[in-house]
Design an enzyme around this catalytic site. Sequence first.
Site, PDB file in Angstrom:
ATOM      1  N   HIS A  11       0.847  -1.197   0.000  1.00 42.29           N
ATOM      2  CA  HIS A  11       0.000   0.000   0.000  1.00 42.29           C
ATOM      3  C   HIS A  11       0.879   1.241   0.000  1.00 42.29           C
ATOM      4  O   HIS A  11       2.106   1.159   0.049  1.00 42.29           O
ATOM      5  CB  HIS A  11      -0.931   0.014   1.221  1.00 42.29           C
ATOM      6  CG  HIS A  11      -0.232  -0.284   2.518  1.00 42.29           C
ATOM      7  ND1 HIS A  11       0.542   0.633   3.165  1.00 42.29           N
ATOM      8  CD2 HIS A  11      -0.167  -1.421   3.255  1.00 42.29           C
ATOM      9  CE1 HIS A  11       1.036   0.103   4.273  1.00 42.29           C
ATOM     10  NE2 HIS A  11       0.632  -1.149   4.349  1.00 42.29           N
ATOM     11  N   ASP A 312       5.048   2.445   4.387  1.00 37.36           N
ATOM     12  CA  ASP A 312       5.591   1.889   3.149  1.00 37.36           C
ATOM     13  C   ASP A 312       5.955   2.946   2.123  1.00 37.36           C
ATOM     14  O   ASP A 312       6.836   2.715   1.286  1.00 37.36           O
ATOM     15  CB  ASP A 312       4.599   0.886   2.543  1.00 37.36           C
ATOM     16  CG  ASP A 312       4.755  -0.506   3.141  1.00 37.36           C
ATOM     17  OD1 ASP A 312       5.531  -0.646   4.102  1.00 37.36           O
ATOM     18  OD2 ASP A 312       4.106  -1.449   2.653  1.00 37.36           O
ATOM     19  N   ARG A 391       1.841  13.131   8.000  1.00 33.79           N
ATOM     20  CA  ARG A 391       1.637  14.236   8.925  1.00 33.79           C
ATOM     21  C   ARG A 391       1.585  15.577   8.195  1.00 33.79           C
ATOM     22  O   ARG A 391       2.423  15.864   7.337  1.00 33.79           O
ATOM     23  CB  ARG A 391       2.759  14.285   9.960  1.00 33.79           C
ATOM     24  CG  ARG A 391       2.980  12.986  10.730  1.00 33.79           C
ATOM     25  CD  ARG A 391       1.901  12.751  11.762  1.00 33.79           C
ATOM     26  NE  ARG A 391       2.305  11.687  12.673  1.00 33.79           N
ATOM     27  CZ  ARG A 391       1.703  10.507  12.781  1.00 33.79           C
ATOM     28  NH1 ARG A 391       0.643  10.253  12.041  1.00 33.79           N
ATOM     29  NH2 ARG A 391       2.134   9.600  13.624  1.00 33.79           N
ATOM     30  N   ALA A 392       0.604  16.408   8.563  1.00 35.04           N
ATOM     31  CA  ALA A 392       0.563  17.788   8.098  1.00 35.04           C
ATOM     32  C   ALA A 392       1.516  18.602   8.964  1.00 35.04           C
ATOM     33  O   ALA A 392       1.376  18.642  10.182  1.00 35.04           O
ATOM     34  CB  ALA A 392      -0.848  18.342   8.199  1.00 35.04           C
TER      35      ALA A 392
END
Length: 540
Positions: A11, A312, A391-392
């Site tokens: 993924h 991943d 993460r922003a």
Amino acid sequence: MRILGVNAVFHDPAAALVVDGEIVAAAEEERFSRRKHGKRPVPFSAWEQPAEAAAWCLAEAGISPQDLDAVGYSYDPALVEPGLDGHDGKNECLRTDFARRAPAFLKAALPGLDPSIVRFVRHHVAHAASAALAAPFGDCAVLVADGRGESTSYLAGEYRDGKFGELAEQRLPHSLGLMYEDLTEHLGFARSSDEYKVMALASYGKPRFLDRIREHVHTNGMGFRTDETDWASLAPAVEPGQEPGRVHADLTASVQRCLEDVLLELARGLHDHTGHTDLALAGGIALNCVANTRLHAEGPFDRIWVQPAAGDAGTALGAALQLAADFGERGQPMSGADLGRGWTDDQLESALVTAKLRYERPDDVAETVAEALADDRIVAWFQGRSEFGPRALGHRSLLAHPGYKANLERLNDVKGREQFRPVAPMVLAERAGELFSRGPLPSPYMLFVHDVAPQWRDRIPAVTHVDGTARVQTVDAAREPLVARMLSAFERRSGLPTVVNTSLNTAGRPMVDSPRDALECFGSAPIDLLALGPFVVRRP
């Protein structure tokens, strides 16, 4: 050398480009396709390549597929042991076959690519390289833990002079990541996708099932064994549409605590073997910020660095860095996660004109946004290049006032997600120590939790989680001057040195990446103001 790294087999397909040892670009395919996680991690999808992400990486550097010296593919089908427990049953052969054919698939995705330059890189070595070869220190220990690679779920070793030395691995079916995925599915969430929800839910429970869980998880120095667990004997399965209850929170707290304990034991064993003072972490489990903080606070290493794209997606970067190291090129440490797409001011303004929106260009967008936040407005913040990883970090963020407890529920409503989900504080690095402790500081990638100082908990309730912690992002003013200016301007107006920061997206959608994505999100969610580069759009 010009080296493209590719992750495609499970993924979060992604691509990354390393030129002469320097990280030039990295992006996840989901940001282009707008499919969360890019695809589902089933054998039938392993043929899909991150075609758009790879093409963009090359375009960003101004090179063509013919110009590449090597391509690293973060999975080696030769290492798959057919019939091994932990694989996807009889369909595993499809994944392996599609991985073998990756050079041909990549040639089709990137016309002109010479398939003979594609090199298979062991999945967990790609994870290890993504952390250790991008970390801000040199020689170090490295620990990788996730669901699975070719035939293993865990790798421990060290890097010396840019070369990897393996010390331990764990063969399937024993896997900390698969155990956590099984629990995720039992709780009614999507496995290989919603594990972060389990971590959030755990803070609401008590680890009263810990002894029962430890009966199924055993450590032996630098390895472990996980036996199959009958989750239903501890808590009933959560059916679709049903909310998890207290017993489910207690179960998640128990598994979370067990995971932390095992990681601490593994880290101590690795430290005893290597003597290193620094540790690099990668793999999906390295996104567990609660466990990372225990490793920092109670573990034997002086410094811990976690790859911001530890899942991943990061193996695309790791495959490229590992090949660069194999060719004798040792690159520079990763200076930031803003490795994705960016737009010029002219391009941003063109998008606004096309959308026929009324907009303005204030003298200083940081001051305008700070004023809106002080007035308790929710702001969509779109600045610079997008982040690589989940993460922003102040480039594609939703911002809000941290001083109002109701803003947590308000933001979860805006995003359309569960109310037990926390939001995070963003704070200037030099101010962080006044508010937060236990986790490492600075903490620029939001990969650790910190204890909120008691005198601040009532002042910033929106970002203080139920257990008194917060997942902090510190801001370096030299590297992020616009964000730093906004934080300072907000403090002048509110008296608070921190702002709520959560990812700019809604539930089930990838993080906003392009101006069009930002305008669609702004148009569909109750956001008060959009800061698109230097431009501002206000909701009437």
